[in-house]
Design a protein around this motif. Structure first.
Motif, PDB file in Angstrom:
ATOM      1  N   GLY A 113       0.657  -1.018   0.078  1.00 25.06           N
ATOM      2  CA  GLY A 113       0.096   0.067  -0.017  1.00 25.06           C
ATOM      3  C   GLY A 113       1.176   1.177  -0.128  1.00 25.06           C
ATOM      4  O   GLY A 113       1.026   2.043  -1.085  1.00 25.06           O
ATOM      5  N   SER A 114       1.000   1.427   1.014  1.00 26.81           N
ATOM      6  CA  SER A 114       2.495   3.052   0.949  1.00 26.81           C
ATOM      7  C   SER A 114       3.400   2.291   2.371  1.00 26.81           C
ATOM      8  O   SER A 114       3.049   0.964   3.518  1.00 26.81           O
ATOM      9  CB  SER A 114       1.477   3.997   1.540  1.00 26.81           C
ATOM     10  N   PRO A 115       4.282   3.232   2.484  1.00 28.38           N
ATOM     11  CA  PRO A 115       5.000   2.602   4.018  1.00 28.38           C
ATOM     12  C   PRO A 115       4.680   2.441   4.676  1.00 28.38           C
ATOM     13  O   PRO A 115       5.168   2.018   6.207  1.00 28.38           O
ATOM     14  CB  PRO A 115       6.230   3.908   3.760  1.00 28.38           C
ATOM     15  N   GLU A 116       3.816   3.830   5.275  1.00 28.96           N
ATOM     16  CA  GLU A 116       3.455   3.521   6.173  1.00 28.96           C
ATOM     17  C   GLU A 116       1.821   2.215   6.796  1.00 28.96           C
ATOM     18  O   GLU A 116       1.682   1.470   8.367  1.00 28.96           O
ATOM     19  CB  GLU A 116       2.528   5.146   7.150  1.00 28.96           C
ATOM     20  N   SER A 117       1.052   1.908   5.551  1.00 24.09           N
ATOM     21  CA  SER A 117       0.436   1.067   5.704  1.00 24.09           C
ATOM     22  C   SER A 117      -0.001   0.156   4.493  1.00 24.09           C
ATOM     23  O   SER A 117      -0.014   1.158   3.830  1.00 24.09           O
ATOM     24  CB  SER A 117      -0.706   1.351   6.258  1.00 24.09           C
ATOM     25  N   ASP A 118      -0.460  -1.129   4.690  1.00 32.02           N
ATOM     26  CA  ASP A 118      -0.892  -2.155   4.002  1.00 32.02           C
ATOM     27  C   ASP A 118      -1.987  -1.644   2.871  1.00 32.02           C
ATOM     28  O   ASP A 118      -2.501  -2.278   2.016  1.00 32.02           O
ATOM     29  CB  ASP A 118      -0.564  -3.431   4.513  1.00 32.02           C
ATOM     30  N   THR A 119      -2.551  -0.997   4.223  1.00 31.14           N
ATOM     31  CA  THR A 119      -3.680  -0.677   3.009  1.00 31.14           C
ATOM     32  C   THR A 119      -3.846   1.542   3.292  1.00 31.14           C
ATOM     33  O   THR A 119      -5.374   0.974   2.627  1.00 31.14           O
ATOM     34  CB  THR A 119      -5.313  -0.331   4.539  1.00 31.14           C
ATOM     35  N   THR A 120      -3.589   1.527   2.424  1.00 32.74           N
ATOM     36  CA  THR A 120      -3.752   3.080   1.938  1.00 32.74           C
ATOM     37  C   THR A 120      -3.194   3.081   0.563  1.00 32.74           C
ATOM     38  O   THR A 120      -2.256   2.279   0.110  1.00 32.74           O
ATOM     39  CB  THR A 120      -2.084   3.984   2.700  1.00 32.74           C
ATOM     40  N   TYR A 121      -4.342   3.915  -0.626  1.00 34.71           N
ATOM     41  CA  TYR A 121      -3.365   4.035  -1.692  1.00 34.71           C
ATOM     42  C   TYR A 121      -2.715   4.781  -1.607  1.00 34.71           C
ATOM     43  O   TYR A 121      -2.578   6.506  -0.776  1.00 34.71           O
ATOM     44  CB  TYR A 121      -5.129   4.372  -2.543  1.00 34.71           C
ATOM     45  N   HIS A 186     -14.531   0.730   3.175  1.00 36.53           N
ATOM     46  CA  HIS A 186     -13.130   1.169   4.523  1.00 36.53           C
ATOM     47  C   HIS A 186     -12.713   1.982   3.272  1.00 36.53           C
ATOM     48  O   HIS A 186     -12.006   1.605   2.356  1.00 36.53           O
ATOM     49  CB  HIS A 186     -12.175   0.477   4.713  1.00 36.53           C
ATOM     50  N   PRO A 187     -12.681   3.608   3.586  1.00 38.92           N
ATOM     51  CA  PRO A 187     -12.668   4.311   5.003  1.00 38.92           C
ATOM     52  C   PRO A 187     -14.368   4.852   5.065  1.00 38.92           C
ATOM     53  O   PRO A 187     -15.107   5.125   5.393  1.00 38.92           O
ATOM     54  CB  PRO A 187     -11.489   5.173   5.902  1.00 38.92           C
ATOM     55  N   GLN A 188     -14.859   4.858   3.475  1.00 38.53           N
ATOM     56  CA  GLN A 188     -15.772   4.790   3.033  1.00 38.53           C
ATOM     57  C   GLN A 188     -16.160   4.470   1.948  1.00 38.53           C
ATOM     58  O   GLN A 188     -15.477   3.287   1.196  1.00 38.53           O
ATOM     59  CB  GLN A 188     -16.160   6.057   3.011  1.00 38.53           C
ATOM     60  N   TYR A 189     -17.089   3.705   1.736  1.00 36.16           N
ATOM     61  CA  TYR A 189     -18.102   2.935   0.602  1.00 36.16           C
ATOM     62  C   TYR A 189     -17.491   3.543  -0.624  1.00 36.16           C
ATOM     63  O   TYR A 189     -17.912   4.822  -0.731  1.00 36.16           O
ATOM     64  CB  TYR A 189     -19.799   2.891   0.111  1.00 36.16           C
ATOM     65  N   HIS A 190     -16.947   2.585  -1.327  1.00 34.27           N
ATOM     66  CA  HIS A 190     -16.634   2.711  -3.009  1.00 34.27           C
ATOM     67  C   HIS A 190     -16.428   2.222  -4.329  1.00 34.27           C
ATOM     68  O   HIS A 190     -16.558   1.585  -3.188  1.00 34.27           O
ATOM     69  CB  HIS A 190     -14.340   3.813  -2.336  1.00 34.27           C
ATOM     70  N   VAL A 191     -15.955   2.794  -5.121  1.00 31.08           N
ATOM     71  CA  VAL A 191     -15.519   1.087  -6.727  1.00 31.08           C
ATOM     72  C   VAL A 191     -14.250   1.524  -6.553  1.00 31.08           C
ATOM     73  O   VAL A 191     -14.371   3.329  -7.882  1.00 31.08           O
ATOM     74  CB  VAL A 191     -17.328   1.065  -6.991  1.00 31.08           C
ATOM     75  N   ILE A 192     -14.229   0.913  -6.643  1.00 32.88           N
ATOM     76  CA  ILE A 192     -12.351   0.983  -7.653  1.00 32.88           C
ATOM     77  C   ILE A 192     -12.645   0.100  -9.595  1.00 32.88           C
ATOM     78  O   ILE A 192     -13.186  -0.870  -9.512  1.00 32.88           O
ATOM     79  CB  ILE A 192     -11.385   0.242  -7.416  1.00 32.88           C
TER      80      ILE A 192
END
Length: 249
Positions: A113-121, A186-192
């Motif tokens: 994800g990012s260096p700080e978290s595997d769940t950060t875009y 997470h962190p809100q509903y979204h679609v990719i």
């Protein structure tokens, strides 16, 4: 490092897409492959992907779903993780646990994800209504603080993208091998959505002027993976695998 590197990510148990991508990589004579995590999780063919990756020469790191599969109890897992978990052997889970969260190679930094978290875009963020937006440069730079490598690799969004930083560093997301679209709360509903059902990966080659990179989109027969997603009650997965889209279908 002078040879071309192939970068794959977010296979998510799609063995048909993984085979197509690895065959395409071999056809170019590329022997160095780096996988950025989320290898098995999904309502598809986790064990087949494990058979392709675990004993291979591919250098792998751990993504957020790899962490879930290897650390959570099955009862706490969401449906797609549980389908994958039930297919995997203890040795596969041990392999996931042993993977690093971050890799540093010659001139390359890699994470999921990012260096700080595997769940950060890293290269994208969500707008007020959950729409995906290119992350503003100051925020992208802040996440890259302390990283000296000229090529930075990330994944997790499933969207192929390259962002060049003012100091000459480049951040590359190869897109997803096996999951071209998803929705999340997470962190809100979204679609990719990738907008293509092709299997995506990237290549990177060092030059005197910097890293030359390319995105590749490999067509493959999606029918078996679509059928597996439907068999496990995952209609959104089936739609994304078959079309690359979730909305407006």
């Amino acid at each position: 490092m002078s040879e071309t590197l192939a970068v794959i990510a977010d296979v998510h148990g799609n063995s048909c897409a993984l085979r197509a991508v690895l065959a395409d990589i071999r056809s170019q004579g590329i022997t160095r492959v780096l996988a950025l995590g989320d290898h098995f999780s999904g309502p598809l063919a986790a064990r087949e992907c494990a058979d392709l990756l675990v004993d291979s020469d591919i250098l792998c790191l751990r993504g957020n779903h790899d962490r879930i599969l290897s650390e959570q109890t099955p009862e706490r897992m969401e449906h797609s993780d549980r389908v994958a978990f039930d297919q995997l052997a203890p040795d596969h889970l041990g392999w996931l646990r042993a993977l690093p969260d971050v890799l540093r190679l010659e001139g390359i930094f890699a994470c999921h994800g990012s260096p700080e978290s595997d769940t950060t875009y890293w290269l994208d963020r969500l707008g007020p209504s959950g729409e995906t937006q290119l992350r503003p440069l100051p925020e992208t730079l802040a996440l890259a603080e302390g990283i000296d490598e000229a090529l930075i690799l990330c994944a997790h969004t499933h969207i192929p993208r390259r962002v060049d930083l003012p100091d000459g560093r480049a951040i590359l997301n190869p897109g997803s091998v096996g999951c071209p679209g998803f929705d999340d709360t997470h962190p809100q509903y979204h679609v990719i959505e990738a907008g293509t059902h092709a299997a995506c990966y990237a290549t990177a080659r060092p030059t005197p002027q910097g890293w030359a990179t390319s995105h590749h989109h490999v067509p493959y027969d999606t029918a078996r993976m679509v059928a597996l997603a439907r068999q496990h009650g995952r209609r959104t997965w089936a739609d994304a695998l078959g079309t690359g889209w979730l909305r407006g279908l």
